[in-house]
Scaffold this motif. Structure first.
Motif, PDB file in Angstrom:
ATOM      1  N   THR A 361      38.088  46.714  45.017  1.00 30.49           N
ATOM      2  CA  THR A 361      37.864  46.512  43.573  1.00 30.49           C
ATOM      3  C   THR A 361      36.438  45.974  43.394  1.00 30.49           C
ATOM      4  N   ARG A 362      36.271  44.636  43.484  1.00 26.27           N
ATOM      5  CA  ARG A 362      34.932  44.047  43.401  1.00 26.27           C
ATOM      6  C   ARG A 362      34.976  42.693  44.097  1.00 26.27           C
ATOM      7  N   LYS A 363      33.849  42.248  44.630  1.00 29.74           N
ATOM      8  CA  LYS A 363      33.851  41.044  45.473  1.00 29.74           C
ATOM      9  C   LYS A 363      34.287  39.776  44.732  1.00 29.74           C
ATOM     10  N   ASP A 364      34.142  39.761  43.392  1.00 29.44           N
ATOM     11  CA  ASP A 364      34.500  38.551  42.633  1.00 29.44           C
ATOM     12  C   ASP A 364      35.972  38.530  42.213  1.00 29.44           C
ATOM     13  N   HIS A 365      36.724  39.569  42.560  1.00 29.61           N
ATOM     14  CA  HIS A 365      38.088  39.721  42.020  1.00 29.61           C
ATOM     15  C   HIS A 365      38.988  38.540  42.402  1.00 29.61           C
ATOM     16  N   LYS A 366      39.036  38.197  43.681  1.00 24.83           N
ATOM     17  CA  LYS A 366      39.971  37.166  44.137  1.00 24.83           C
ATOM     18  C   LYS A 366      39.683  35.813  43.486  1.00 24.83           C
ATOM     19  N   ASN A 367      38.401  35.421  43.475  1.00 23.72           N
ATOM     20  CA  ASN A 367      38.039  34.115  42.895  1.00 23.72           C
ATOM     21  C   ASN A 367      38.339  34.047  41.404  1.00 23.72           C
ATOM     22  N   THR A 368      37.969  35.120  40.687  1.00 23.03           N
ATOM     23  CA  THR A 368      38.198  35.088  39.228  1.00 23.03           C
ATOM     24  C   THR A 368      39.691  35.124  38.922  1.00 23.03           C
ATOM     25  N   MET A 369      40.462  35.834  39.729  1.00 24.00           N
ATOM     26  CA  MET A 369      41.910  35.888  39.524  1.00 24.00           C
ATOM     27  C   MET A 369      42.504  34.479  39.638  1.00 24.00           C
ATOM     28  N   ASN A 370      42.139  33.765  40.705  1.00 22.29           N
ATOM     29  CA  ASN A 370      42.660  32.407  40.896  1.00 22.29           C
ATOM     30  C   ASN A 370      42.227  31.473  39.765  1.00 22.29           C
ATOM     31  N   GLN A 371      40.967  31.625  39.325  1.00 25.69           N
ATOM     32  CA  GLN A 371      40.449  30.759  38.271  1.00 25.69           C
ATOM     33  C   GLN A 371      41.135  31.032  36.929  1.00 25.69           C
ATOM     34  N   LEU A 372      41.381  32.317  36.632  1.00 25.17           N
ATOM     35  CA  LEU A 372      42.061  32.679  35.381  1.00 25.17           C
ATOM     36  C   LEU A 372      43.484  32.139  35.356  1.00 25.17           C
ATOM     37  N   PHE A 373      44.183  32.264  36.480  1.00 27.81           N
ATOM     38  CA  PHE A 373      45.542  31.699  36.566  1.00 27.81           C
ATOM     39  C   PHE A 373      45.517  30.193  36.276  1.00 27.81           C
ATOM     40  N   ALA A 374      44.610  29.493  36.963  1.00 24.55           N
ATOM     41  CA  ALA A 374      44.545  28.031  36.838  1.00 24.55           C
ATOM     42  C   ALA A 374      44.193  27.621  35.400  1.00 24.55           C
ATOM     43  N   ALA A 375      43.210  28.312  34.809  1.00 20.33           N
ATOM     44  CA  ALA A 375      42.758  27.951  33.455  1.00 20.33           C
ATOM     45  C   ALA A 375      43.842  28.260  32.417  1.00 20.33           C
TER      46      ALA A 375
END
Length: 456
Positions: A361-375
């Motif tokens: 997909t894209r290199k930022d996918h995993k980090n942004t996914m975790n951050q969106l869940f948390a926020a």
């Protein structure tokens, strides 16, 4: 010439007992000839000595015990398969109902299939884009996965199923992609909605559709998913296609199993369902996957309505054990007008980590996914606090999170049923929402990625 029996002893609902049979085997097909020459199909359910319990595929109305004849064919239920099935609509027993010609089969396959050897399974690892942000961004579907959708009565799972069937694709490669869609126990109106939806978008050309209506016999409903999966196995493992199987509604299938089980006077299990419900569902779900050395794959999205919105009901409960996660639709979000009303926090894709990241997909996918869940989780907590204590009791940062939760639902989750978002669009919307929060709050994303995307 098959031997004829005039020894029907009893007819009870969808079941019939035939006495004094010879060399009849379990699951063998047969036909009943009525006094007026009409024939109806049946299947052997149980053999006890010289007595056979037979399951009727059509109504038992009009069967005269003395004048009706039964013939057994010596073969199990089969489906004639060929690539010409693509673009066609069949009933629950594999007969064309779209006005087109009969299929000339390349081969005939036993619909019971064979379980996939666990040692021959390849691990799911490739991203499938459904065009739906709540799935692609946060609960990613991976090729070869079984990812059910848990819905409830009155929620728009039909719209979501049709949207996934229309939009699903594998990125980057020009591969043969097909959809096998099996509708179990739905109304004519719903069946028509699917056919028209696929036809308008052009998706029908790559779809094989099996439609079992609510007024069709319960016994046919039990056969329909087997028909669909047999067609999928042929396309995937013999024609090297990547097949997405959508089954809706598994609850109707389980209710049909319960109906036949009750007619057989079997000892009921939880909520009246037969004790072998888990085994039966597992036999069906485990036909999905990827095989070592084979190009094709079967990815499965079973859809079920939870009776009384109860996640602990046997059908969602057992499905959750067998499959790799679940997408949950929420009645609260539906009342707010979200389309689709996917509740991302309790939803889960156990294989999402395998299908995301650089090159997939894209290199930022995993980090942004975790951050969106948390926020989003913190934002929902802030909104609950606001309801109890009032807005004045919240800190400035809590108010920001509450605003984030509202924006997230409206912009990220709610996208309508005709909006096909690429994974890049989904990830970009995620960054747009994360910019509502101060950079210091984004603790789950590396500084390198923040420099590249947050400050962009």
């Amino acid at each position: 010439m098959p031997k004829e029996y005039r020894t029907i002893q009893e007819v009870s609902g969808p079941l019939m007992i035939v006495r004094d049979v010879e060399n009849v085997t379990f699951n063998e097909l047969g036909e009943i000839e009525l006094a007026n020459g009409e024939t109806r199909r049946c299947r052997v359910l149980e053999v006890d000595g010289t007595n056979a319990v037979v399951q009727l595929f059509e109504s038992s109305t009009g069967i005269n015990l003395e004048e009706s004849k039964v013939r057994f064919s010596g073969r199990q239920m089969e489906l004639g398969v060929s690539e010409d099935m693509l673009g066609r609509v069949f009933d629950g027993l594999g007969r064309p109902i779209d006005g087109g010609p009969e299929i000339i089969p390349e081969k005939r396959l036993d619909v019971n299939g064979a379980p996939m050897n666990p040692a021959a399974r390849a691990f799911p690892a490739e991203f499938i884009q459904t065009g739906i942000s709540a799935i692609d961004g946060l609960n990613t579907l991976v090729r070869g996965q079984k990812l059910p959708i848990f819905s409830a009565s009155g929620l728009p799972h039909m719209n979501l199923a049709a949207q996934i069937a229309r939009q699903a694709k594998v990125l980057g490669k020009d591969e043969n992609f097909a959809v096998v869609f099996a509708a179990l126990g739905i109304t004519f109106e719903e069946s028509n909605y699917f056919v028209e939806s696929f036809r308008e978008s052009g998706a029908l050309d790559r779809t094989v559709m099996f439609s079992n209506l609510a007024n069709d016999p319960a016994v046919e409903r039990i056969a329909t998913p087997k028909m669909a999966l047999t067609a999928a196995e042929y396309l995937a493992f013999e024609k090297d296609m990547h097949v997405l199987v959508i089954l809706t509604d598994i609850t109707n299938y389980a209710d049909a199993l319960r109906e036949v089980s009750a007619a057989r006077k079997e000892v009921p299990g939880r909520r009246g369902y037969p004790g072998y419900l888990y085994t039966d569902l597992a036999t069906m779900y485990e036909r999905a996957g990827r095989q070592l050395g084979k190009t094709g794959s079967i990815t499965m999205i079973p859809i079920l309505t939870m009776p009384e919105d109860d996640k602990t009901h046997p059908i969602p409960d057992l499905t959750g054990y067998i499959t790799e996660g679940q997408i949950i639709l929420s009645r609260d979000l539906y009342r707010k007008g979200l389309q689709p009303p996917v509740d991302v926090l309790p939803s889960l894709s156990r294989l999402k980590d395998k299908g995301i990241g650089e090159g997939k997909t894209r290199k930022d996918h995993k980090n942004t996914m975790n951050q969106l869940f948390a926020a989003y989780s913190r934002g929902k907590d802030a909104k609950e606090l606001m309801t109890i204590l009032g807005e004045a009791a919240l800190t400035d940062i809590d108010l920001l999170y509450a605003k984030f939760a509202d924006e997230f639902e409206q912009k990220y989750v709610s996208q309508g049923y005709d909006n096909d978002r690429s994974i890049e669009e989904t990830l970009d919307i995620g960054w747009e929402l994360l910019r509502l929060l101060p950079r210091s709050e984004l603790k789950r994303i590396s500084d390198k990625l923040l420099d590249e995307y947050y400050d962009a």
